[in-house]
Motif scaffolding. Structure first.
Motif, PDB file in Angstrom:
ATOM      1  N   TYR A 191      42.617  64.713 111.986  1.00 17.79           N
ATOM      2  CA  TYR A 191      43.188  64.039 110.821  1.00 17.79           C
ATOM      3  C   TYR A 191      42.086  63.462 109.926  1.00 17.79           C
ATOM      4  N   ALA A 192      41.015  62.958 110.527  1.00 14.38           N
ATOM      5  CA  ALA A 192      39.914  62.425 109.727  1.00 14.38           C
ATOM      6  C   ALA A 192      39.255  63.524 108.899  1.00 14.38           C
ATOM      7  N   LEU A 193      39.014  64.667 109.506  1.00 11.00           N
ATOM      8  CA  LEU A 193      38.395  65.778 108.783  1.00 11.00           C
ATOM      9  C   LEU A 193      39.289  66.266 107.649  1.00 11.00           C
ATOM     10  N   ALA A 194      40.582  66.405 107.939  1.00  6.35           N
ATOM     11  CA  ALA A 194      41.510  66.913 106.930  1.00  6.35           C
ATOM     12  C   ALA A 194      41.689  65.950 105.773  1.00  6.35           C
ATOM     13  N   THR A 195      41.502  64.660 106.028  1.00  4.66           N
ATOM     14  CA  THR A 195      41.614  63.658 104.974  1.00  4.66           C
ATOM     15  C   THR A 195      40.346  63.598 104.130  1.00  4.66           C
ATOM     16  N   ALA A 196      39.198  63.667 104.786  1.00  2.09           N
ATOM     17  CA  ALA A 196      37.921  63.561 104.073  1.00  2.09           C
ATOM     18  C   ALA A 196      37.674  64.751 103.160  1.00  2.09           C
ATOM     19  N   VAL A 197      38.138  65.928 103.594  1.00  2.00           N
ATOM     20  CA  VAL A 197      37.878  67.171 102.872  1.00  2.00           C
ATOM     21  C   VAL A 197      39.158  67.609 102.171  1.00  2.00           C
ATOM     22  N   SER A 198      39.141  67.695 100.866  1.00  2.00           N
ATOM     23  CA  SER A 198      40.317  68.127 100.117  1.00  2.00           C
ATOM     24  C   SER A 198      40.271  69.635  99.893  1.00  2.00           C
ATOM     25  N   GLY A 199      41.369  70.167  99.325  1.00  2.00           N
ATOM     26  CA  GLY A 199      41.400  71.571  98.953  1.00  2.00           C
ATOM     27  C   GLY A 199      41.780  72.500 100.085  1.00  2.00           C
ATOM     28  N   PRO A 200      41.473  73.794  99.958  1.00  2.00           N
ATOM     29  CA  PRO A 200      41.875  74.785 100.960  1.00  2.00           C
ATOM     30  C   PRO A 200      41.078  74.674 102.252  1.00  2.00           C
ATOM     31  N   VAL A 201      41.538  75.402 103.260  1.00  2.50           N
ATOM     32  CA  VAL A 201      40.912  75.362 104.585  1.00  2.50           C
ATOM     33  C   VAL A 201      39.442  75.760 104.522  1.00  2.50           C
ATOM     34  N   PHE A 219      30.749  74.326 101.021  1.00  6.93           N
ATOM     35  CA  PHE A 219      31.711  73.487 101.716  1.00  6.93           C
ATOM     36  C   PHE A 219      31.888  72.198 100.922  1.00  6.93           C
ATOM     37  N   HIS A 220      33.008  71.569 101.136  1.00  5.24           N
ATOM     38  CA  HIS A 220      33.302  70.338 100.412  1.00  5.24           C
ATOM     39  C   HIS A 220      32.158  69.344 100.618  1.00  5.24           C
ATOM     40  N   PRO A 221      31.654  68.703  99.539  1.00  6.15           N
ATOM     41  CA  PRO A 221      30.505  67.795  99.697  1.00  6.15           C
ATOM     42  C   PRO A 221      30.771  66.621 100.630  1.00  6.15           C
ATOM     43  N   ALA A 222      32.039  66.250 100.851  1.00  5.74           N
ATOM     44  CA  ALA A 222      32.333  65.160 101.782  1.00  5.74           C
ATOM     45  C   ALA A 222      31.813  65.442 103.179  1.00  5.74           C
ATOM     46  N   THR A 223      31.620  66.733 103.521  1.00  2.91           N
ATOM     47  CA  THR A 223      31.132  67.066 104.858  1.00  2.91           C
ATOM     48  C   THR A 223      29.722  66.524 105.103  1.00  2.91           C
ATOM     49  N   LEU A 224      28.986  66.241 104.032  1.00  2.00           N
ATOM     50  CA  LEU A 224      27.621  65.721 104.207  1.00  2.00           C
ATOM     51  C   LEU A 224      27.611  64.342 104.860  1.00  2.00           C
ATOM     52  N   ASN A 225      28.697  63.582 104.697  1.00  4.49           N
ATOM     53  CA  ASN A 225      28.736  62.211 105.214  1.00  4.49           C
ATOM     54  C   ASN A 225      29.785  62.004 106.300  1.00  4.49           C
ATOM     55  N   LEU A 263      51.474  65.149 105.212  1.00  6.45           N
ATOM     56  CA  LEU A 263      51.754  66.441 105.831  1.00  6.45           C
ATOM     57  C   LEU A 263      52.972  67.099 105.195  1.00  6.45           C
ATOM     58  N   GLY A 264      53.991  66.284 104.902  1.00 11.35           N
ATOM     59  CA  GLY A 264      55.208  66.824 104.333  1.00 11.35           C
ATOM     60  C   GLY A 264      55.053  67.256 102.895  1.00 11.35           C
ATOM     61  N   GLN A 265      54.189  66.583 102.152  1.00 12.70           N
ATOM     62  CA  GLN A 265      54.063  66.843 100.719  1.00 12.70           C
ATOM     63  C   GLN A 265      52.951  67.823 100.385  1.00 12.70           C
ATOM     64  N   ASN A 266      51.994  67.967 101.250  1.00 14.55           N
ATOM     65  CA  ASN A 266      50.787  68.710 100.922  1.00 14.55           C
ATOM     66  C   ASN A 266      50.542  69.792 101.971  1.00 14.55           C
ATOM     67  N   GLN A 267      50.892  71.017 101.638  1.00 12.17           N
ATOM     68  CA  GLN A 267      50.725  72.109 102.583  1.00 12.17           C
ATOM     69  C   GLN A 267      49.259  72.318 102.950  1.00 12.17           C
ATOM     70  N   LEU A 268      48.352  72.143 101.975  1.00 10.82           N
ATOM     71  CA  LEU A 268      46.933  72.340 102.260  1.00 10.82           C
ATOM     72  C   LEU A 268      46.442  71.327 103.281  1.00 10.82           C
ATOM     73  N   PHE A 269      46.933  70.080 103.200  1.00 14.33           N
ATOM     74  CA  PHE A 269      46.531  69.066 104.177  1.00 14.33           C
ATOM     75  C   PHE A 269      46.975  69.482 105.572  1.00 14.33           C
ATOM     76  N   ARG A 270      48.215  69.951 105.704  1.00 11.03           N
ATOM     77  CA  ARG A 270      48.710  70.388 107.015  1.00 11.03           C
ATOM     78  C   ARG A 270      47.863  71.537 107.555  1.00 11.03           C
ATOM     79  N   LEU A 271      47.528  72.494 106.707  1.00 10.48           N
ATOM     80  CA  LEU A 271      46.710  73.623 107.155  1.00 10.48           C
ATOM     81  C   LEU A 271      45.326  73.168 107.594  1.00 10.48           C
ATOM     82  N   ARG A 272      44.756  72.178 106.882  1.00 10.72           N
ATOM     83  CA  ARG A 272      43.434  71.669 107.283  1.00 10.72           C
ATOM     84  C   ARG A 272      43.511  70.975 108.634  1.00 10.72           C
ATOM     85  N   VAL A 273      44.563  70.180 108.855  1.00 13.55           N
ATOM     86  CA  VAL A 273      44.720  69.504 110.149  1.00 13.55           C
ATOM     87  C   VAL A 273      44.808  70.535 111.262  1.00 13.55           C
TER      88      VAL A 273
END
Length: 418
Positions: A309-319, A171-177, A370-380
């Protein structure tokens, strides 16, 4: 060198490193203290082989997390201003599977070594930063990391490590914090952040004056129905219609009383901004508790939005980079009033964009993302679905508004007995 930097160096070779290159897959590497004789350079360094024989990383490691968060945000601007020929990317350092071990920083490449190293030397003297150089071996196949001592120059390098490939974490390392840094799970933890901001953000005092410690959580006398969803999914239309149909009270989160300070806190780094919005949920909860003694309450957004929104911002990349379903990051705060029902409105992305264009309103930073980044929308959207206590019930918002209203009324009557 700062005390925290010294403590980090005691276990430095146990850390992993994660570089988030713009438009490319992240690159991961690790360290080892001895040369095995056949170390292969990680992919990130192999790509640089033809152009660079030296590069750098900065790790923000101050003991005060408020000042460190602000410094990290300001560091990007400083690098862009003072090193115009430098390329840099976000970098995370962490101990695998160890919570709160994450350190943020940047990975730098530059063709102008002298001004780059002068700036890095100044940072080691005056700021909460640990600087490392990466040097290509004479054979060209291996790289070594040199940790700067803090004396302000490459001639003062101290420890040396060999750079080796590392597998990407599950999982994305940002999840640790994330816990109580990006998502807050108690009133006290969120309030503590703003209390420590008093000297750097004067507006914090005005926000803190509005807060009352939440009462012990109890079930409201009347149902509390939260309507969630991305912008332009029809939340405002639906909540107004529900208020009329049910004779209910209508509240919004964050509450109107925070409006004077939203623009100010939106400029702050995530730690401070998220604490501000978390406290907004507790202010809304207080209003809900007062209204729900007399009538049903409809709430336009609540904790689900803040967390998703906080989770989707902290963690980049795919779902798949999000924490696994059932993780503690999706739990409802133990001291926050819990709604009776949460409805999540969903809409086809193209239809949502069309509605946004028709509205012609200015976009928030997150809405632009959200409009520019499909992966961000999917994470949200996925984070919304994984939050529990209660879970969101998904409703398709593409039919006409009156049909959506009837579907949600049917849910409310079945779940809340109204």
């Amino acid at each position: 060198m700062a005390r925290r930097a010294m403590s980090l160096l005691n276990r430095w070779s146990s850390r992993a490193f994660y570089v988030e290159l713009d438009g490319a897959s992240p690159s991961c590497f690790a360290l080892q203290e001895t040369h095995g004789g056949n170390e292969e350079a990680p992919g990130l360094f192999r790509k640089m082989h033809a152009k660079y024989d030296r590069c750098y990383s900065l790790h923000v490691c101050g003991e005060d997390r408020i000042n460190s968060a602000k410094f990290y945000a300001q560091l990007r601007d400083r690098l862009q201003r003072d090193l115009p020929g430098c390329n840099f990317a976000p970098m995370l350092s962490f101990v695998p599977h160890v919570r709160d071990s994450l350190i943020k920083g940047y990975f730098l490449t530059s063709e102008c070594l002298d001004p780059t190293e002068r700036l890095l030397g100044d940072l080691t003297r005056n700021e909460p930063v640990l600087v490392c150089s990466y040097v290509r071996g004479e054979s060209g196949g291996s790289w070594t990391q040199h940790v700067w001592s803090g004396a302000g120059g490459r001639e003062k390098m101290s420890q040396k490590y060999y750079v080796v490939p590392s597998e990407e974490p599950d999982f994305h390392p940002a999840t640790l914090n994330i816990v109580n840094s990006d998502v807050f799970y108690s009133f006290e933890d969120a309030r503590e952040v703003l209390q420590k901001c008093d000297d750097i953000i004067p507006e914090s005092a005005a926000v803190l004056e509005l807060l009352c410690k939440p009462q012990a959580r109890s079930k409201p006398d009347f149902p509390v129905i939260v309507i969630e969803g991305l912008d332009a999914t029809g939340k405002t239309t639906l909540t107004e219609s529900l208020r009329e149909a049910l004779g209910a009270a209508l509240l919004r989160s964050p509450p109107q009383c925070l409006s004077p300070w939203r623009a100010r806190f939106d400029q702050e780094p995530p730690l401070i901004r998220r604490a501000f919005y978390a406290l907004g949920n507790y202010l809304t909860a207080e209003q809900i508790g007062q209204k729900a003694t007399q009538t049903a309450v409809i709430v336009d957004r609540f904790w689900h939005s803040t967390a998703a929104y906080a989770l989707a911002t902290a963690v980049s990349g795919p779902v798949c980079n999000l924490p696994a379903e059932g993780s503690e990051v999706y739990r409802w705060p133990g001291d926050l009033l819990q709604p009776s029902l949460v409805v999540l409105l969903t809409l086809d992305p193209e239809e949502r964009k069309r509605r946004l264009r028709d509205r012609g309103l200015g976009k928030t930073e997150e809405e632009q993302e959200l409009g520019q980044n499909q992966l961000f929308r999917l994470r949200v959207e996925e984070a919304y679905r994984r939050i529990c206590g209660p879970v969101c019930i998904t409703v398709d918002a593409s039919p006409p508004a009156d049909q959506v209203l009837q579907q949600v009324l049917h849910l409310i009557r079945g779940k809340c007995h109204l």
